[in-house]
Motif scaffolding. Sequence first.
Motif, PDB file in Angstrom:
ATOM      1  N   ASP A 240       1.067  -0.981   0.209  1.00 33.01           N
ATOM      2  CA  ASP A 240      -0.014   0.194  -0.005  1.00 33.01           C
ATOM      3  C   ASP A 240       0.845   0.898   0.077  1.00 33.01           C
ATOM      4  OD1 ASP A 240      -1.867  -1.475   0.456  1.00 33.01           O
ATOM      5  OD2 ASP A 240      -2.670  -1.202   2.111  1.00 33.01           O
ATOM      6  N   VAL A 241       1.602   1.276   0.244  1.00 31.66           N
ATOM      7  CA  VAL A 241       2.891   2.214   1.114  1.00 31.66           C
ATOM      8  C   VAL A 241       3.403   2.918  -0.268  1.00 31.66           C
ATOM      9  CG1 VAL A 241       5.102   3.167   1.931  1.00 31.66           C
ATOM     10  CG2 VAL A 241       3.563   2.388   3.624  1.00 31.66           C
ATOM     11  N   VAL A 242       3.917   1.484  -1.086  1.00 31.38           N
ATOM     12  CA  VAL A 242       4.549   2.317  -2.517  1.00 31.38           C
ATOM     13  C   VAL A 242       3.445   3.064  -3.743  1.00 31.38           C
ATOM     14  CG1 VAL A 242       5.005   0.820  -4.461  1.00 31.38           C
ATOM     15  CG2 VAL A 242       6.355  -0.459  -2.648  1.00 31.38           C
ATOM     16  N   GLY A 243       2.500   2.409  -3.222  1.00 26.25           N
ATOM     17  CA  GLY A 243       1.324   1.908  -4.291  1.00 26.25           C
ATOM     18  C   GLY A 243       1.431   4.178  -3.880  1.00 26.25           C
ATOM     19  N   MET A 244       0.772   4.627  -2.658  1.00 26.17           N
ATOM     20  CA  MET A 244       0.308   5.566  -1.971  1.00 26.17           C
ATOM     21  C   MET A 244       1.925   6.384  -2.788  1.00 26.17           C
ATOM     22  SD  MET A 244      -1.045   4.886   1.654  1.00 26.17           S
ATOM     23  CE  MET A 244      -0.834   6.849   2.297  1.00 26.17           C
ATOM     24  N   LYS A 245       3.213   5.934  -2.386  1.00 34.31           N
ATOM     25  CA  LYS A 245       4.250   6.641  -2.963  1.00 34.31           C
ATOM     26  C   LYS A 245       3.996   7.242  -4.667  1.00 34.31           C
ATOM     27  CE  LYS A 245       7.766   5.755   0.239  1.00 34.31           C
ATOM     28  NZ  LYS A 245       9.191   4.737  -0.371  1.00 34.31           N
ATOM     29  N   THR A 246       3.392   6.135  -5.449  1.00 34.57           N
ATOM     30  CA  THR A 246       3.234   6.521  -6.274  1.00 34.57           C
ATOM     31  C   THR A 246       2.022   7.899  -6.426  1.00 34.57           C
ATOM     32  OG1 THR A 246       4.291   4.200  -6.928  1.00 34.57           O
ATOM     33  CG2 THR A 246       2.696   5.781  -8.987  1.00 34.57           C
ATOM     34  N   THR A 247       1.424   7.284  -5.685  1.00 35.19           N
ATOM     35  CA  THR A 247      -0.084   9.064  -6.065  1.00 35.19           C
ATOM     36  C   THR A 247       0.918   9.701  -5.481  1.00 35.19           C
ATOM     37  OG1 THR A 247      -1.494   6.649  -5.626  1.00 35.19           O
ATOM     38  CG2 THR A 247      -2.272   9.315  -5.074  1.00 35.19           C
ATOM     39  N   VAL A 248       1.248   9.816  -4.031  1.00 38.51           N
ATOM     40  CA  VAL A 248       1.758  11.169  -3.890  1.00 38.51           C
ATOM     41  C   VAL A 248       2.808  11.932  -5.249  1.00 38.51           C
ATOM     42  CG1 VAL A 248       3.619  11.796  -2.109  1.00 38.51           C
ATOM     43  CG2 VAL A 248       0.662  10.636  -1.606  1.00 38.51           C
ATOM     44  N   SER A 249       3.628  11.491  -5.912  1.00 37.23           N
ATOM     45  CA  SER A 249       4.702  12.092  -6.846  1.00 37.23           C
ATOM     46  C   SER A 249       4.135  11.995  -7.962  1.00 37.23           C
ATOM     47  CB  SER A 249       5.919  10.719  -7.205  1.00 37.23           C
ATOM     48  OG  SER A 249       4.885   9.745  -7.713  1.00 37.23           O
ATOM     49  N   SER A 250       2.675  11.462  -8.258  1.00 32.11           N
ATOM     50  CA  SER A 250       1.689  11.990  -9.511  1.00 32.11           C
ATOM     51  C   SER A 250       1.095  13.090  -9.315  1.00 32.11           C
ATOM     52  CB  SER A 250       1.175  11.097 -10.239  1.00 32.11           C
ATOM     53  OG  SER A 250       0.144  10.430  -8.612  1.00 32.11           O
ATOM     54  N   THR A 251       0.946  13.533  -7.711  1.00 31.26           N
ATOM     55  CA  THR A 251       0.274  14.365  -7.433  1.00 31.26           C
ATOM     56  C   THR A 251       1.301  15.607  -6.938  1.00 31.26           C
ATOM     57  OG1 THR A 251      -1.475  13.113  -5.985  1.00 31.26           O
ATOM     58  CG2 THR A 251      -1.326  15.419  -5.503  1.00 31.26           C
ATOM     59  N   LYS A 252       2.217  15.351  -6.858  1.00 23.95           N
ATOM     60  CA  LYS A 252       2.320  16.449  -6.541  1.00 23.95           C
ATOM     61  C   LYS A 252       3.162  17.295  -7.362  1.00 23.95           C
ATOM     62  CE  LYS A 252       7.529  17.527  -4.619  1.00 23.95           C
ATOM     63  NZ  LYS A 252       7.814  18.388  -5.545  1.00 23.95           N
ATOM     64  N   GLU A 253       3.226  16.496  -8.989  1.00 25.04           N
ATOM     65  CA  GLU A 253       3.938  17.189 -10.212  1.00 25.04           C
ATOM     66  C   GLU A 253       2.848  18.271 -10.585  1.00 25.04           C
ATOM     67  OE1 GLU A 253       4.054  14.063 -13.103  1.00 25.04           O
ATOM     68  OE2 GLU A 253       5.578  13.595 -12.036  1.00 25.04           O
ATOM     69  N   VAL A 254       1.375  17.970 -10.357  1.00 30.39           N
ATOM     70  CA  VAL A 254       0.415  18.235 -10.324  1.00 30.39           C
ATOM     71  C   VAL A 254      -0.087  19.641  -9.905  1.00 30.39           C
ATOM     72  CG1 VAL A 254      -2.316  18.689 -10.419  1.00 30.39           C
ATOM     73  CG2 VAL A 254      -1.568  16.729 -11.473  1.00 30.39           C
ATOM     74  N   THR A 255       0.729  19.241  -8.084  1.00 31.74           N
ATOM     75  CA  THR A 255       0.538  20.824  -7.070  1.00 31.74           C
ATOM     76  C   THR A 255       1.564  21.289  -7.928  1.00 31.74           C
ATOM     77  OG1 THR A 255      -0.375  18.737  -5.542  1.00 31.74           O
ATOM     78  CG2 THR A 255       0.452  21.183  -5.022  1.00 31.74           C
ATOM     79  N   ASP A 256       2.717  21.123  -8.145  1.00 28.30           N
ATOM     80  CA  ASP A 256       3.533  22.135  -8.144  1.00 28.30           C
ATOM     81  C   ASP A 256       3.429  23.263  -9.697  1.00 28.30           C
ATOM     82  OD1 ASP A 256       5.098  20.614  -6.894  1.00 28.30           O
ATOM     83  OD2 ASP A 256       6.719  19.879  -8.079  1.00 28.30           O
ATOM     84  N   GLU A 257       2.950  22.060 -10.588  1.00 29.34           N
ATOM     85  CA  GLU A 257       2.344  22.964 -11.865  1.00 29.34           C
ATOM     86  C   GLU A 257       1.431  23.787 -11.572  1.00 29.34           C
ATOM     87  OE1 GLU A 257       0.658  21.709 -16.153  1.00 29.34           O
ATOM     88  OE2 GLU A 257       0.813  20.037 -14.532  1.00 29.34           O
ATOM     89  N   VAL A 258       0.083  23.822 -10.661  1.00 27.87           N
ATOM     90  CA  VAL A 258      -1.296  24.746 -10.095  1.00 27.87           C
ATOM     91  C   VAL A 258      -0.108  25.489  -9.712  1.00 27.87           C
ATOM     92  CG1 VAL A 258      -2.183  24.898  -8.465  1.00 27.87           C
ATOM     93  CG2 VAL A 258      -2.480  23.400 -10.292  1.00 27.87           C
ATOM     94  N   ARG A 259       1.145  25.577  -8.188  1.00 32.66           N
ATOM     95  CA  ARG A 259       1.998  26.142  -7.344  1.00 32.66           C
ATOM     96  C   ARG A 259       2.265  27.431  -8.768  1.00 32.66           C
ATOM     97  NH1 ARG A 259       4.046  23.346  -3.553  1.00 32.66           N
ATOM     98  NH2 ARG A 259       2.536  23.427  -2.816  1.00 32.66           N
ATOM     99  N   ALA A 260       2.663  26.274 -10.439  1.00 32.63           N
ATOM    100  CA  ALA A 260       3.755  27.746 -10.917  1.00 32.63           C
ATOM    101  C   ALA A 260       3.034  28.738 -11.443  1.00 32.63           C
ATOM    102  CB  ALA A 260       4.269  26.388 -11.921  1.00 32.63           C
ATOM    103  N   TRP A 261       1.085  27.964 -11.905  1.00 38.68           N
ATOM    104  CA  TRP A 261       0.333  28.909 -12.594  1.00 38.68           C
ATOM    105  C   TRP A 261      -0.249  30.581 -11.319  1.00 38.68           C
ATOM    106  CZ3 TRP A 261      -4.123  24.724 -13.935  1.00 38.68           C
ATOM    107  CH2 TRP A 261      -3.273  23.717 -14.887  1.00 38.68           C
ATOM    108  N   LYS A 262      -0.147  29.832  -9.820  1.00 35.41           N
ATOM    109  CA  LYS A 262      -0.593  30.799  -9.110  1.00 35.41           C
ATOM    110  C   LYS A 262       0.888  31.890  -9.259  1.00 35.41           C
ATOM    111  CE  LYS A 262      -3.123  29.875  -5.397  1.00 35.41           C
ATOM    112  NZ  LYS A 262      -3.544  29.177  -4.369  1.00 35.41           N
ATOM    113  N   GLN A 263       1.852  31.665  -9.295  1.00 36.19           N
ATOM    114  CA  GLN A 263       2.824  32.911  -9.465  1.00 36.19           C
ATOM    115  C   GLN A 263       2.871  33.445 -10.156  1.00 36.19           C
ATOM    116  OE1 GLN A 263       6.253  30.350  -8.901  1.00 36.19           O
ATOM    117  NE2 GLN A 263       5.978  29.635  -6.551  1.00 36.19           N
ATOM    118  N   ARG A 264       2.528  32.940 -11.673  1.00 39.38           N
ATOM    119  CA  ARG A 264       2.444  34.062 -13.007  1.00 39.38           C
ATOM    120  C   ARG A 264       1.141  34.077 -13.597  1.00 39.38           C
ATOM    121  NH1 ARG A 264       3.321  29.167 -16.961  1.00 39.38           N
ATOM    122  NH2 ARG A 264       3.862  27.707 -15.343  1.00 39.38           N
TER     123      ARG A 264
END
Length: 106
Positions: A50-74
């Motif tokens: 389960d933790v391995v699956g969650m790590k995958t989900t969190v890493s893909s969610t982090k990419e989206v979060t970073d992208e939204v954060r970049a949008w907000k900064q722009r």
Amino acid sequence: MTASDERTLGILLAKVEGIERVLARADDQRAAMHHRLDAVVDDVSSLRTDVVGMKTTVSSTKEVTDEVRAWKQRGIGALGVVGFGASAITWAIMHWLDKIADFFNQ
């Protein structure tokens, strides 16, 4: 064999039987402990999966979060886009109302 010897032999036999019962209970308790330990190993293995699956989900969610954060900064975050859209619609309505007013004022 005398009565004293028979009594001693009976006592020794009872003690040996008692030891056998204790050993049998100890075997049962060890078997139960191994069964519980196997269950814990299964649970840990499941949690690891389960933790391995969650790590995958969190890493893909982090990419989206970073992208939204970049949008907000722009300055093109969700509220910025909605605000721009609302401003454009308001301008269009006001422009349309001016055109209607001009039409009737002619």
